[in-house]
Structure formats: C-alpha cells, structure tokens
Design a protein around this motif. Sequence first.
Motif, PDB file in Angstrom:
ATOM      1  N   SER A   1      -2.315   3.587   4.194  1.00  0.00           N
ATOM      2  CA  SER A   1      -3.710   3.721   3.767  1.00  0.00           C
ATOM      3  C   SER A   1      -4.256   2.419   3.178  1.00  0.00           C
ATOM      4  O   SER A   1      -5.340   2.399   2.621  1.00  0.00           O
ATOM      5  CB  SER A   1      -3.829   4.853   2.746  1.00  0.00           C
ATOM      6  OG  SER A   1      -3.026   4.576   1.627  1.00  0.00           O
ATOM      7  N   LEU A   2      -3.500   1.341   3.302  1.00  0.00           N
ATOM      8  CA  LEU A   2      -3.901   0.083   2.647  1.00  0.00           C
ATOM      9  C   LEU A   2      -4.570  -0.888   3.612  1.00  0.00           C
ATOM     10  O   LEU A   2      -4.311  -0.867   4.810  1.00  0.00           O
ATOM     11  CB  LEU A   2      -2.670  -0.596   2.042  1.00  0.00           C
ATOM     12  CG  LEU A   2      -1.829   0.248   1.082  1.00  0.00           C
ATOM     13  CD1 LEU A   2      -0.691  -0.589   0.519  1.00  0.00           C
ATOM     14  CD2 LEU A   2      -2.682   0.806  -0.041  1.00  0.00           C
ATOM     15  N   ASP A   3      -5.418  -1.773   3.061  1.00  0.00           N
ATOM     16  CA  ASP A   3      -5.969  -2.813   3.917  1.00  0.00           C
ATOM     17  C   ASP A   3      -4.898  -3.888   4.146  1.00  0.00           C
ATOM     18  O   ASP A   3      -3.889  -3.937   3.443  1.00  0.00           O
ATOM     19  CB  ASP A   3      -7.290  -3.368   3.373  1.00  0.00           C
ATOM     20  CG  ASP A   3      -7.197  -3.783   1.930  1.00  0.00           C
ATOM     21  OD1 ASP A   3      -6.197  -4.431   1.578  1.00  0.00           O
ATOM     22  OD2 ASP A   3      -8.115  -3.473   1.161  1.00  0.00           O
ATOM     23  N   PRO A   4      -5.105  -4.743   5.171  1.00  0.00           N
ATOM     24  CA  PRO A   4      -4.020  -5.639   5.591  1.00  0.00           C
ATOM     25  C   PRO A   4      -3.437  -6.534   4.500  1.00  0.00           C
ATOM     26  O   PRO A   4      -2.226  -6.700   4.419  1.00  0.00           O
ATOM     27  CB  PRO A   4      -4.670  -6.478   6.698  1.00  0.00           C
ATOM     28  CG  PRO A   4      -5.750  -5.611   7.235  1.00  0.00           C
ATOM     29  CD  PRO A   4      -6.267  -4.818   6.075  1.00  0.00           C
ATOM     30  N   LEU A   5      -4.299  -7.093   3.649  1.00  0.00           N
ATOM     31  CA  LEU A   5      -3.793  -8.007   2.630  1.00  0.00           C
ATOM     32  C   LEU A   5      -2.926  -7.251   1.613  1.00  0.00           C
ATOM     33  O   LEU A   5      -1.865  -7.721   1.218  1.00  0.00           O
ATOM     34  CB  LEU A   5      -4.972  -8.702   1.932  1.00  0.00           C
ATOM     35  CG  LEU A   5      -4.703 -10.101   1.395  1.00  0.00           C
ATOM     36  CD1 LEU A   5      -4.254 -11.043   2.494  1.00  0.00           C
ATOM     37  CD2 LEU A   5      -5.964 -10.648   0.719  1.00  0.00           C
ATOM     38  N   SER A   6      -3.363  -6.052   1.211  1.00  0.00           N
ATOM     39  CA  SER A   6      -2.567  -5.241   0.278  1.00  0.00           C
ATOM     40  C   SER A   6      -1.274  -4.786   0.945  1.00  0.00           C
ATOM     41  O   SER A   6      -0.224  -4.729   0.305  1.00  0.00           O
ATOM     42  CB  SER A   6      -3.339  -3.998  -0.171  1.00  0.00           C
ATOM     43  OG  SER A   6      -4.662  -4.297  -0.448  1.00  0.00           O
TER      44      SER A   6
ATOM     45  N   LYS B   1       0.427  -6.359   3.219  1.00  0.00           N
ATOM     46  CA  LYS B   1       1.344  -7.495   3.255  1.00  0.00           C
ATOM     47  C   LYS B   1       1.987  -7.682   1.889  1.00  0.00           C
ATOM     48  O   LYS B   1       3.193  -7.911   1.781  1.00  0.00           O
ATOM     49  CB  LYS B   1       0.590  -8.756   3.667  1.00  0.00           C
ATOM     50  CG  LYS B   1       1.463  -9.988   3.768  1.00  0.00           C
ATOM     51  CD  LYS B   1       0.680 -11.172   4.301  1.00  0.00           C
ATOM     52  CE  LYS B   1       1.587 -12.372   4.543  1.00  0.00           C
ATOM     53  NZ  LYS B   1       2.268 -12.823   3.331  1.00  0.00           N
TER      54      LYS B   1
END
Lengths: 278, 284
Positions: free
Chosen positions: B173-178, B180
């Motif tokens: 459920s996280l965006d890509p930067l989070s 990573k």
Amino acid sequence: MIKFDSVTYVYPTGVRALSGISVEIGKGELVALMGENGAGKTTFIKHLNGLLKPTSGRVYVDGKDTRSLSVAQLSRKVGIVFQNAEDMFFLPTVEEEVAFSLRNLGFDEGTVRRRVDWALRFMELEAYRNRSPFLLSGGEKKRLALAIILAWNPQVVAMDEPTVGQDSVQKEKLKEMVRQMVLQGRTVIISTHDVEFVAELRPRVILMSKGRIVADGRAEDILTDAGLLEGCSLLMPQVAATMSRLRDLGFDAKVISVEDAVKSIVERLRAVEHTRGS
Amino acid sequence: MEIVRVEGLTFAYSGSEAPALRGINLVVEEGEFVLLLGPSGCGKSTLLRCLNGLIPHFYAGRMEGRVVVAGMEVSKTPTYVLSQHVGMVFQNPENQLFSLTVENDVAFALENLGMPREEIKRRVDFALRAVGIEGLRRRSPFELSGGQQQKVAIASVLALMPKLMLFDEPTSSLDPLSAKSVIDTISRIRKEFGTSIVVAEHRVELLADKVDRVVVMHDGRVIRDGRPREVFVQEEMKPYGIPVPKVVSMAKGVNKSLMVFNEVPLSPEEFERGIRGFLLDKVR
C-alpha cells in the motif's frame, strides 16, 4: 471532455486537498494521475462525477458545470472504479451485480440483458456469471467492478489505484483492458503510483504533489526525471533508472520500455564497435 | 543451522475443499534472506501463517505434515512462545498499530511478556534506532505516513529480537519511495543482526539484488527454488504470474544481438557494470 478551472477543494476538516488545479483532458485520452499518497489524486477523481464539488473554481464534464448536475446524471458519463470497489458487492451472483445499477439507471430489461452480456464478455467474466462475487479472486473482483461501470457505457472511465494488491498476470490483463477502452474512444484516467505499470502503458502523465499539479506531459519525459519524481515520493521505473546511469556513454536517457532500451543500447554498442574496428 | 523446516505440509481452510498448500517442503537456513513469489492465491500468506503458528492455532482447517521453526514444532508450541522467536509484519500497518504513541506500540508486546522496565526501555531504543524512526517516538502512529507506520510495525516486531522475521507484502500500500525505504530497512536488519527473513512481495525490482534465494509458489506448491539469478533468468516464469526485474529482460534482449552479459544483472548498478565492462574489453 473534462476541464478543471482553478479548482480548490477543502475538506470539512480543514484539509486542503486540491489547490488551484487547472487542467483539461480531451476525448479519448489516456491519463495517469500520479503522485505520493495524499497528493490529492482521489479527491481529483471524486470531482469527476460530482461526488465532491469544488470549494472554489469550476469542474466541467462535457461542457457542463458539475455543480448543476447530480451524481446520478454525471455517472452516466463518468464511471469511477474506487480502490475498494469490490467491498461493495452485495448480490448473490456476478450477473445480478452488473444488472443492478443498470436497472437503477432506468434501462429497460432488454437493454439491461444486452449490456450485462456485453460487459461480462468484455471483462472475460462470462464463465462466472452465476457465481457469488465473493468467490472471485482479487483480479476477477477488480474486473467485475470495472464491468459494472462499463455496462453503463460511460465516456470517461476513472480508476483509483487499480494495481494495488494485483499480481503481474492481473496487471497484464488490466493493461489490455485499458488499451481496449481507449480504442473504443473512451477517456481513461488512472490514479496510481505504480511507475512500472505506467511505463508500460505510456499515457499522458499528470503529476500531483500536495494538492497541486507539478508536471504534465509524456510518460517518457516525466518518468525519466528523477528529481521531479522523488519530490512526489516516486522513483524512476527500472528501465529509466538503468539508462540514466549510462547517460555519459551517449545512451538515450529518455527511454522507459525494455524494447526501446535494448534497441538504443545495441545501436550504440555497435557504433562503438564499428569505430574501433575501422 | 536450520531456522525453518517444513515437511510435506498440506493445509485446507475449513469450509474449503481445495487445499491452499499441497505438500510443501522447505528448509531455510539461519541468516538466509528469502523472497517468496507467486500470484495472488498461490498460498504465500498461508505458508507464512504456518510459520508463525497462526495456523493451526487460530485458523481452523485440515493440516498434514510438519513445521519446525527455531527448533520448535509449531503445532505443539503456544503462540506466545513462538512470538519471541518469529515475528510477522503484515500488509496493512494500520491493523498492527493501536497505541497513543509510537514508543508505546513498540513496547506493547514486551510488556505483555512481563519484561523488566529497564530491558523494555533498552529494546525499544534499539528497535527505533535500528529502523531509523527515533525522531517519531512520541508521535501518534495514526498521524504518520504509510511508510512510517510500516516502520513502526517493523520496530515493534524487531523489539522482540526474533530469530526469524516474516513479511507479508509489506509495501503493497506504499508509494515507491516509501516502499524502497522499507525494503532497505529490512535488508539492513538482516545484515546487522543476522536475522533470518522470509518476505512475500511483488516488487521484485526492489528485492532481486538483496535476497539470497527466491522461492516461487503456484497453486499451493513450490515450483522453483534457487538463487535469484537462476530463477529470474528462466523465461517460463511469466505465465505463472511471476514478475521478472526489467534489467533481466533488458540484458536478455541485448544478449540476443551482442554477447554483453556473462551473467544476468539483478539491478541497474549491475547492468551498468556489465555494459562498462564490455566497452572496456573492446578498448583493450
């Protein structure tokens, strides 16, 4: 088809989710709405069928101000598949689930039957028509949610985070469905932070951050701009990340697909070989 | 030393005829970092539940075979004992957090185990530091971003200092930067503390160059098991719903025209090294 004219939206809690958004989306366009969680993507989408009306500014759908239309009226033009649309299934069979909203919209039985048949065939769900929606897999539920919307035949289809929790087979299928909808002349708007998915679809990308539009352009330009993406908690897709490391060797850095990358690399390496050889 | 031994494990949830797991055999060595791949519904989550004792202790069903974790037979060990050796982080961090402050959430399980105050304080400090969220200790978990919440969930598991940590799609459920940042945190925990890790994830791009081993499941069975380079190089993975990192596809594409890569790269860094090495050879 869609026009936002300096739209600001403030939730009753005081949270300002959209700040002065102005953008136009044409008929038949494929748009990816990207940005960090909380950037305003879902709020944007809720303005398309009038679930939310701007606090200030105007939203026009097909030339009409959404403030003068009801959600029911707008829904005929704009179908939205929300992230947890499948949580709302409540009827005993897949078929009835699709027919329900058509009857609500006042279509006659003949039309209802034709539309249900068409939507189930299009989403490859015919085999499940008498099954309970709750027994479908995650990907099938997503397709059913989309079938329900498509049965109304809306000109605009918007999807909120359709790839979350989907595996690669389901994503592949979803991509195929999106392309077909665009071929039918529909406007398709997808909110997502799945950069790999977007890289394969190559849509126009509208990049949002903290309620504003920070970039708007071709996927090739936006998904290869590391600084811009990181400001929105996104990362470059792996192809772009790889090519950007090789920029100094004269490789094309504005590449987001495997095929284009391979072509560019092979051409460049051949050229180098050729120079050395002669 | 083995941390996990699964022998002939078959499990069917009660009320469902088809087994979710069909004869799984799996051994994980202590300190190994294993990526569990497979399409939705292949049995990944069920297997993880068998490793931390949720199955058979909390899910009813028909179970055959044997699961031994950290030397304990799971079906015969109470979950509060298992929880000191096996920690699990779920997909949705919000479901795991409930206290008023981050600090209290991380301390919760330790307090339940009746640890002395000083030891609890020491471990909370350690876990917050290890995950890099000391600055958030007095914040409410509910005002944090999804990525930060997931790190709080990881810290509360890490505070128990388990030998084995299980992750069930921790970044979905996280965006890509989070995402990573969460994956980097998991990888660092493995490196610094030698914790054995099994993670079920779809984001192969972030994990391919970090894991020791990839186990691929399909329809309740293990269909591939090997080093990431061996597993991802196989073309027949796609129909099974197994994503392959884009750099692998790129390297294969290039090699069709020019033999550049002797071994398949798993990250943009490795891809770059392959290309530069090839060019260097040409100059010599």
